[in-house]
Design a protein around this motif. Structure first.
Motif: not given
Length: 607
Positions: A125-128, A214-225
């Protein structure tokens, strides 16, 4: 696995969870500990409300608000199935010493499953928050696939590498063995009491509650988007396919977003920011409260099954039930320090602009950045170390925002600096600050209580501990980056219009259905958004008012329109006209029953 082997691991529940299928949870948890974990998991799940309110505070109109809410619903539903079908059964189950046993559709410990599910779901849900006000938005099918992959594959894979008891991982829990089982010693020929451990054998990564997982994974996925959005905007600008900025849409500016004069004006607008402060503040307070359950609940219990063992070490061990209180205290100190630093910077910006408005959103992000930074090492560091972690987190948050400003990355809620940059700092801070005698005491007492057994982690030098944390961070960034680039890249290069056209023709849904969708499966197109906006305005216009011309009519492919209309025939024509007459009559009070007239025409005279 025989029942006798199951009971031979009673001293360590991490083996129970993996070896004994359909185990009675009362063998692992007493009543108090089971209630502690379940209540913590429920509160962690409520973090979605906090994320939702923070993102809603940035939304400009009702469409963006609906999109935020729907994305959160999809995250919760898709992550549940992803973690149930793949994540827990194949990867995240804490494995037995005999190796990894893949078992789908089986939950050996419902308490553990629910708690770990909330972590996986919050990772997705972080990437939203990165595309709330962006011209390109995440499509709903892409959001479902993203949540399913993150919670079912990426997050469980990383947690397996740093939280399982498998010998071929970087987890400290692989040292959780009482030395009484020969099969365990054969599989893991090293123990914490060995004097001749190689560098690879004693390597382990400390991430207590998910600062990286949790947070580093969500941050990296958001960066890719965000980078794919930047690429899409560059492609549209280069091919001159960006929609007309004069179109009647909630996005008044479709070209490049006007950049402020400098970073300070971009970071701290003179008007104090455009977000709704009430929703953002409530969301941050909810996240702050739920974060205590996120970190304190990661102890997985409140007491050891063998309390006497906790005092058998050369260290002055604290009781295990005192660990959650240490975690809560470190969290308060870190967030208080980060909040004070954020308020100071915001006040300086106010004096710089000579205004009466202070950007409350950046203060909130400073608090969230401190919470992320303390997550990995919350039970291990000293009190002064917690304050230092919060202080540095706010500074690094501003550094991350500056990089986004220079690169022109549109990140609405500053997801990448808050979760990505500060998640990386969370891992590195453990290697830098777990060095004093008190922090070593907290480290050993925490893991000894978690494992319920004779645990003693290998002694590491300052350089070795920092090196291992760096290796763990690189591993998490690499796995997340590669897998998200593959998944999001495939969605990005796949056009959506042929699929929608075939689906519309098959079900005869709408003669102009294929023309309402542009671009790929990952992101919506601003052209498509304008067309949908024009369609909604068209349907809401009374009969007595001239209907507006369709937006970007030159981009509609007339051949597809005629082909689709010929396929659907007069049945769809009559049904669409009837629905329009009925809806218009109910809204204007005009009685009209003649459904045999031609379709309504717009100002240009076209159907």
């Amino acid at each position: 696995m025989s029942a006798s082997n199951c009971f031979s691991y009673q001293s360590c529940p991490y083996y129970n969870w993996s070896v004994c299928l359909n185990v009675d949870t009362s063998r692992v948890y007493n009543d108090v500990s089971a209630a502690w974990v379940l209540i913590a998991a429920m509160i962690v799940f409520f973090m979605k409300a906090g994320f939702m309110l923070v993102e809603l505070s940035f939304a400009h109109d009702l469409r963006e608000q609906r999109h935020v809410v729907i994305i959160k619903y999809i995250d919760a539903c898709a992550s549940a199935f992803g973690f149930f079908l793949i994540g827990f059964g194949a990867i995240a189950r804490y494995t037995s010493p005999q190796g990894l046993h893949v078992q789908f559709f089986q939950i050996s410990d419902p308490v553990l499953w629910f708690f770990k599910f909330t972590f996986a779901s919050n990772t997705a849900t972080i990437i939203g928050g990165c595309l709330v006000t962006n011209r390109y938005k995440l499509r709903l099918p892409a959001a479902f696939i993203s949540a399913f992959v993150i919670s079912g594959i990426i997050h469980p894979l990383i947690t397996f590498l740093i939280w399982s008891d498998h010998c071929k991982t970087l987890s400290p829990y692989r040292f959780c063995q009482d030395g009484q089982d020969t099969a365990t010693q054969d599989q893991c020929p090293f123990s914490c009491n060995s004097t001749s451990l190689t560098l690879g054998n004693k390597m382990y990564v400390l991430d207590f509650a998910g600062g990286g997982a949790v947070h580093l994974v969500g941050g990296v996925a958001s960066l890719v988007i965000c980078l794919l959005v930047k690429l899409q905007h560059w492609r549209d600008k280069r091919t001159k396919k960006a929609p007309d900025s004069s179109a009647e849409s909630s996005y008044a500016e479709i070209g490049e977003t006007p950049q402020p004069k400098n970073f300070i004006e971009w970071m701290y607008p003179a008007n104090g920011g455009s977000e709704r402060v009430g929703e953002a503040a409530l969301g941050v307070i909810i996240l702050w409260f739920c974060w205590f359950a996120f970190n304190c609940g990661s102890t997985n219990s409140l007491q050891s099954s063998n309390p006497g063992a906790a005092y058998s070490r050369e260290y002055n061990i604290i009781p295990f039930h005192g660990v959650p209180s240490i975690i809560a205290l470190n969290m308060i100190l870190a967030t208080a320090t980060g909040g004070i630093v954020a308020v100071s910077i915001a006040t300086w910006a106010q004096l710089y602009f000579r205004t009466v408005s202070v950007n409350a959103n950046e203060i909130a992000n400073g608090i969230l950045a401190s919470l992320v930074a303390i997550t990995a090492g919350c039970p291990f560091v000293d009190y002064w170390g917690a304050c230092l972690i919060g202080f540095v987190a706010v500074i690094l948050y501003h550094v991350g925002c500056y990089i986004e400003y220079k690169l022109g990355i549109e990140d609405t809620a500053r997801v990448v600096p808050v979760h990505g940059v500060c998640g990386l700092w969370s891992l590195l801070a453990v290697g830098l600050l777990v060095a004093s005698e008190n922090s070593e005491c907290n480290l050993h007492s925490t893991f000894e209580g978690l494992c319920y057994c004779e645990l003693r982690l290998p002694t590491l030098s300052y350089f070795e501990r920092l090196l291992f944390q760096i290796v763990g961070a690189i591993m998490m960034i690499g796995i997340t980056g590669i897998m998200t680039v593959v998944v999001y890249g495939l969605l990005y290069i796949t056009p959506i219009q042929p699929f929608v056209k075939a689906f519309s023709r098959l079900l005869c849904l709408n003669s102009k259905g294929p023309l309402m969708f542009r671009g790929n499966w990952l992101l919506t197109s601003p052209v498509e958004d304008q067309m949908l906006w024009g369609m909604m305005h068209h349907l809401a216009t009374p009969l007595s008012t001239p209907l507006p011309s369709k937006r970007n009519q030159e981009e509609l492919e007339e051949s597809e329109y005629l082909e689709s209309k010929e396929h659907c025939g007069s049945l769809l024509r009559s049904r669409t006209h009837a629905e329009l007459i009925i809806n218009t009559s109910s809204s204007t009070g005009v009685q009209s029953t003649d459904l045999s007239t031609p379709l309504l025409k717009n100002n240009s005279g076209t159907e």
